[in-house]
Write an enzyme that holds these catalytic residues in place. Structure first.
Site, mmCIF file in Angstrom:
data_model
loop_
_atom_site.group_PDB
_atom_site.id
_atom_site.type_symbol
_atom_site.label_atom_id
_atom_site.label_comp_id
_atom_site.label_asym_id
_atom_site.label_seq_id
_atom_site.Cartn_x
_atom_site.Cartn_y
_atom_site.Cartn_z
ATOM 1 N N THR A 2 18.788 37.847 49.273
ATOM 2 C CA THR A 2 20.124 37.698 49.859
ATOM 3 C C THR A 2 20.567 39.000 50.516
ATOM 4 O OG1 THR A 2 20.691 36.021 48.225
ATOM 5 C CG2 THR A 2 22.536 37.146 49.307
ATOM 6 N N CYS A 27 20.539 28.122 44.639
ATOM 7 C CA CYS A 27 21.871 28.677 44.862
ATOM 8 C C CYS A 27 22.891 27.593 45.148
ATOM 9 C CB CYS A 27 21.849 29.650 46.034
ATOM 10 S SG CYS A 27 20.270 30.391 46.270
HETATM 11 C C1 LIG Z 1 14.171 31.364 51.655
HETATM 12 C C2 LIG Z 1 15.053 32.153 50.729
HETATM 13 N N1 LIG Z 1 15.760 33.183 51.230
HETATM 14 C C3 LIG Z 1 16.547 33.921 50.442
HETATM 15 C C4 LIG Z 1 16.686 33.662 49.091
HETATM 16 C C5 LIG Z 1 17.575 34.530 48.258
HETATM 17 O O1 LIG Z 1 16.818 35.426 47.483
HETATM 18 P P1 LIG Z 1 17.457 36.129 46.189
HETATM 19 O O2 LIG Z 1 17.520 35.093 45.121
HETATM 20 O O3 LIG Z 1 16.500 37.235 45.845
HETATM 21 O O4 LIG Z 1 18.784 36.651 46.592
HETATM 22 C C6 LIG Z 1 15.978 32.595 48.531
HETATM 23 C C7 LIG Z 1 16.147 32.243 47.104
HETATM 24 O O5 LIG Z 1 16.271 31.090 46.756
HETATM 25 C C8 LIG Z 1 15.129 31.820 49.376
HETATM 26 O O6 LIG Z 1 14.417 30.801 48.878
#
Ligand SMILES: Cc1ncc(COP(=O)(O)O)c(C=O)c1O
Length: 390
Positions: A70, A325
């Site tokens: 993120t 999320c």
């Molecule tokens: C494609 C993608 N981008 C970004 C994220 C976010 O990553 P993080 O959980 O490390 O913030 C995720 C997590 O589900 C993801 O699958």
């Protein structure tokens, strides 16, 4: 227990847990401190940076440590448009990005940027010629994910990288969070300027990730403070997690060749085991190589996905409705709607994601339980609703 939600997060390698604990106990110094303990911690961070850079075939000064996918996505997008705003105000992304990209673009749109959201075809793929039509002299950033986290479609990153070489003003950002350790992710070979990765998706610790930022590029920081990470990301480095991530990255990359073959076999076993369920739709491309090896996505139109997830939980089997999320939400999937599915389909998506440790017996266990659950829920799948192709 059968945990099949690896695209949401993965259990860490035992070696990674040991490494993190060891660094926490023995090397707790602050890398910015001038004394020996600080220098030791700084050396560990430097070695981890070097190890990750080596796996990606890049220089260590091109790796910026962040708190995960993120933050890497936010830093890449906001940092690039902020730093290069004098070059233009048109930015391009897709309709199927992870919220950490999609919502950042929506925010930038509300701040006055001209945003193009590229559509996808019925298999979930962005078309390179659509992108080419949208590029103009004002375009400063193109952000396309490598593997869609919800339904597993691989995007044509190398072709986009190739196209963008002709548009040097437009930076290319790739969210490679679901691709690292599974597909080739060498940014220079793919023509990528900025690339986001997150350790907990490849059996590393949570809350740690990195952004590849091509040498010569500058980013406007989104976190201000002590100037760590060459001023791009202030805050005391999470030394144990950084070292643990580097270890997980190496192990994941080492396993990649067997990963590929074995996981596609697992994918086939799973699909063959459930494809005769009435009304079931297997999402994405029918060509196996178009799809990520670690994700199978299906839809059961007429059946709300949360109901199936909770019914499987009774069998100690854990799958997902969509990206972790947003799985608390009850709304239909934006990604499936973008692929042209109607509300009924888009509310019934289920994601099964797995790894090398899963055996053929696990696939059988899943298929048996899944069939029982769908029977018990008295699934009477209606006629397949026509897909809207674009
Ligand atoms: C494609 C993608 N981008 C970004 C994220 C976010 O990553 P993080 O959980 O490390 O913030 C995720 C997590 O589900 C993801 O699958």
């Amino acid at each position: 227990m059968l945990y099949l939600d690896y695209a949401a997060t993965t259990p860490p390698y035992d070696e990674v847990v040991d490494t993190v604990a060891e660094v926490m106990k023995r090397h707790f110094g602050n890398p910015s401190s001038l004394h020996r303990l600080g220098a030791e911690a700084e050396t560990l961070v430097d070695k981890a940076r070097q190890a990750i850079a080596h796996l990606l075939h890049v220089d260590k000064n091109e790796i910026v440590f962040t708190s995960g996918g993120t933050e890497s996505n936010n830093l890449a997008i906001r940092g690039a448009v902020g730093r290069y705003k004098q070059r233009g105000s048109h930015i391009i992304t897709t309709e199927i990005e992870h919220p950490s990209v999609y919502e950042t673009f929506r925010q930038l749109e509300s701040e006055g940027y001209r945003v193009t959201y590229l559509p996808v075809d019925a298999s979930g793929q962005v078309k390179v010629d659509e992108l080419e039509k949208k590029l103009d002299d004002d375009t400063v950033l193109v952000s396309v994910m490598y593997v869609n986290n919800e339904m597993g479609r691989i995007q044509p990153i190398a072709q986009i990288g190739q196209l963008l070489r002709r548009f040097p003003k437009a930076l290319f950002h790739v969210d490679a969070v679901q691709a690292f350790g599974k597909l080739p992710v060498q940014p220079r070979e793919l023509g990528i300027d900025l690339m986001s990765c997150s350790a907990h998706k490849f059996k590393g610790p949570k809350g740690i990730g990195f952004l590849y930022c091509r040498s010569g590029l500058e980013l406007e920081p989104i976190v201000h403070g002590g100037g760590q990470e060459k001023g791009m990301r202030s805050g005391t480095e999470n030394v144990p997690a950084i070292v643990g991530m580097a270890k997980a990255a190496r192990l994941a990359m080492e396993q990649q060749p067997s990963f590929y073959k074995q996981l596609y076999e697992w994918r086939r076993m799973l699909i063959n085991g459930i494809r005769d369920i009435p009304g079931l739709v297997i999402t994405g491309s029918e060509q196996e190589e178009d799809m990520a090896p670690h994700i199978v996505h299906i839809m059961l139109p007429g059946m709300r996905s949360e109901v199936v997830v909770h019914a499987l939980e009774q069998h100690d089997i854990y799958i997902s409705t969509r990206s972790a999320c947003s799985s608390g939400e009850q709304s239909p999937s934006r990604v499936l709607l973008a692929m042209g599915y109607d509300l009924e389909h888009a509310s019934s998506g289920l994601r099964i994601s797995y790894a090398l440790e899963h055996t053929p017996q696990d696939a059988e266990t899943f298929c048996r339980a899944f069939k029982q659950v769908t029977r018990e829920l008295n699934l009477t799948a209606g006629p397949r609703v026509k897909r809207r192709y674009r």
